[in-house]
Design an enzyme around this catalytic site. Structure first.
Site, PDB file in Angstrom:
ATOM      1  N   GLU A 111     -18.616  11.782 -22.965  1.00 21.97           N
ATOM      2  CA  GLU A 111     -18.160  12.951 -22.230  1.00 21.97           C
ATOM      3  C   GLU A 111     -19.376  13.705 -21.726  1.00 21.97           C
ATOM      4  OE1 GLU A 111     -16.875  13.132 -25.647  1.00 21.97           O
ATOM      5  OE2 GLU A 111     -14.838  12.439 -25.304  1.00 21.97           O
ATOM      6  N   TYR A 123     -25.705   8.617 -15.428  1.00 21.91           N
ATOM      7  CA  TYR A 123     -24.720   7.686 -15.977  1.00 21.91           C
ATOM      8  C   TYR A 123     -24.135   6.803 -14.872  1.00 21.91           C
ATOM      9  CZ  TYR A 123     -25.083  10.859 -19.963  1.00 21.91           C
ATOM     10  OH  TYR A 123     -25.549  11.634 -20.993  1.00 21.91           O
TER      11      TYR A 123
END
Length: 162
Positions: A111, A123
């Protein structure tokens, strides 16, 4: 502005790193893990915590992973403010990506704050994709979390049709 890469050595986190990692938690997160919580992870056989050490042996960043069966969950990634945008988080993340592939994990998930654009971009550059949202997941300030996942192909694991 060209980003430079900081020379770091990635090693497993030990008790010797706990004070610096706990301080990094306080600097980077509004709801930091305590030193005791971090220490407990050293004894958790499902967890792997890494530190990135600079040339002076100081913690420049750290990251945590929990692996259960074929699933990996990245719990924490933090980099000292003076070491950001120098490749530290990417190097930590790459170790976990290599681990996931070598150990045949089906996926890694994490998260990230919806407003943390640099982390989301990092990411995304490593193959993670947004797969969901946790409403009001974070506090101080209250904010949604973006759930990001990277799946791995499992070669040779297909079940033959009988």
């Amino acid at each position: 502005m060209e980003e430079k890469n900081l020379h770091v050595r990635i090693v497993p986190m030990t008790a010797d790193h706990l004070d610096e990692v706990a301080e990094l938690e306080r600097i980077c997160f509004t709801t930091p893990w305590s030193r005791n919580m971090l220490a407990e992870e050293l004894d958790n056989y499902l967890s792997a915590f890494l530190v990135a050490l600079d040339d002076n042996g100081k913690v420049a960043g750290y990251a945590g992973l929990q692996a259960v069966l074929d699933e990996g969950y990245i719990t924490n990634v933090a980099v000292r403010p003076d070491c950001r945008k120098q490749g530290v988080a990417g190097k930590l993340l790459q170790v976990f990506l290599d681990f996931a592939q070598a150990n045949h994990l089906a996926f890694l998930t994490l998260e990230v704050r919806a407003s943390n654009y640099p982390a989301i971009a990092l990411y995304g550059s490593r193959g993670f994709r947004g797969v969901g949202r946790r409403k009001n997941y974070y506090e101080h300030p209250r904010e949604d979390a973006i759930i990001m996942t990277r799946e791995f192909e499992q070669h040779g694991t297909e079940n033959p049709v009988s």
